[in-house]
Design a protein around this motif. Sequence first.
Motif, PDB file in Angstrom:
ATOM      1  N   ILE A 143      68.070  19.263  42.734  1.00 47.03           N
ATOM      2  CA  ILE A 143      68.857  19.713  41.585  1.00 47.03           C
ATOM      3  C   ILE A 143      67.967  20.565  40.688  1.00 47.03           C
ATOM      4  O   ILE A 143      66.921  20.120  40.213  1.00 47.03           O
ATOM      5  CB  ILE A 143      69.422  18.520  40.793  1.00 47.03           C
ATOM      6  CG1 ILE A 143      70.441  17.758  41.650  1.00 47.03           C
ATOM      7  CG2 ILE A 143      70.083  18.999  39.496  1.00 47.03           C
ATOM      8  CD1 ILE A 143      71.019  16.536  40.966  1.00 47.03           C
ATOM      9  N   ARG A 173      74.413  19.597  42.969  1.00 45.87           N
ATOM     10  CA  ARG A 173      75.214  18.730  42.097  1.00 45.87           C
ATOM     11  C   ARG A 173      76.464  18.225  42.810  1.00 45.87           C
ATOM     12  O   ARG A 173      76.880  17.079  42.622  1.00 45.87           O
ATOM     13  CB  ARG A 173      75.591  19.492  40.821  1.00 45.87           C
ATOM     14  CG  ARG A 173      74.403  19.834  39.935  1.00 45.87           C
ATOM     15  CD  ARG A 173      74.842  20.489  38.629  1.00 45.87           C
ATOM     16  NE  ARG A 173      73.681  20.907  37.849  1.00 45.87           N
ATOM     17  CZ  ARG A 173      73.151  22.134  37.889  1.00 45.87           C
ATOM     18  NH1 ARG A 173      73.694  23.057  38.665  1.00 45.87           N
ATOM     19  NH2 ARG A 173      72.089  22.416  37.168  1.00 45.87           N
ATOM     20  N   ASP A 215      75.377  15.582  45.085  1.00 41.35           N
ATOM     21  CA  ASP A 215      75.055  14.379  44.325  1.00 41.35           C
ATOM     22  C   ASP A 215      76.284  13.470  44.204  1.00 41.35           C
ATOM     23  O   ASP A 215      76.170  12.243  44.311  1.00 41.35           O
ATOM     24  CB  ASP A 215      74.535  14.763  42.942  1.00 41.35           C
ATOM     25  CG  ASP A 215      74.116  13.564  42.121  1.00 41.35           C
ATOM     26  OD1 ASP A 215      73.396  12.693  42.655  1.00 41.35           O
ATOM     27  OD2 ASP A 215      74.507  13.488  40.942  1.00 41.35           O
TER      28      ASP A 215
END
Length: 340
Positions: A282, A292, A295
């Motif tokens: 990130i 992201r 994630d």
Amino acid sequence: MEHTQTQAPPQAILFQLLGGQIISRAIGLAADLAIADHLAEGAQEITALAAATNTNADALYRVLRLLAGFGIFAELPGRRFGNSPLSEPLRTDAPGSVRHFARWFSDPMRWGALGKLDYSVHTGRPALLDGREDKTVFEVFGEYPASVETFNQAMTSISMGSGHAVVQAYDFRPYRLIVDVGGGHGFLATLIAQAAPDAHVTVFDWPQVAEGAAVAIKQAGLNGRVTTQGGNYLESIPGPADLIVMKNIVHGEPDDGALQLLRNCRAALNDDGRVLVIESVITEGPEGNGARVMDIEMLFGPGGRQRTVDEHRTLLEAAGLRFERLIPTSETHIIEAVVG
């Protein structure tokens, strides 16, 4: 005369983003139906495509019309469709094919887990554990063999796409004993062995995965320089090793699991050994958006997370390793750490 670009109102932008769910599902469906493969020899009329894929011609037309509007496939006169630059990577035999990755993103089990994102946000736990708190993620995942197979195919295709970028960005030749933790079907391991002719590479993965990898590795014909070993990397990692490689593995673990994994790496390394953590990092700005998104995939999926460089550095130091450098590649990032 100057022309100023008119920005769409926030509501319009949000509506377009919300529609991404339908677009993603349509891409996955096209991948499941192998539409790009059917169009490999040229454009086809929708009724022929529907007959070849056992689908309803009008419904299939509407899905492909949607995708063509975003440049995925090309709509031609006479309700015909052909491949486009954006649909070519959906071909099974395309270099860097993303077909199986698209199939995984549209897999019913994964799709259902994404629908339980609220469970993960409320609890911080993987969505697969909703109502199954007595199980591990891997135990629940194993109850969906078709999804496991799709996932493995997707991970292999990702390795085929990014593996070349890794061996181009990093010099593996100085190392003799290399362990590829979570190496799947061994694609990256074979690339490493080809790039480092004096190295022996061990693919270390779950026993059932290692068995399947052995077949693919044998076909590569590397004279026994790539072997497999089954086990659980949260318990131990085979050693001694000069270099341990983990591609898209650490991000699948929460911090406590990642720390245990890295400590196991430290225990398996020679005194001057090194670790490569290969995954998207990130970063600030729009270029970090892909990480992201991944994630959130880790949040509702295995329960892990994508991390910043500083977060990686903290985990490495706690495991007795020292962050050395971040190496960007065309596909991902390589975090190099040394014993220390």
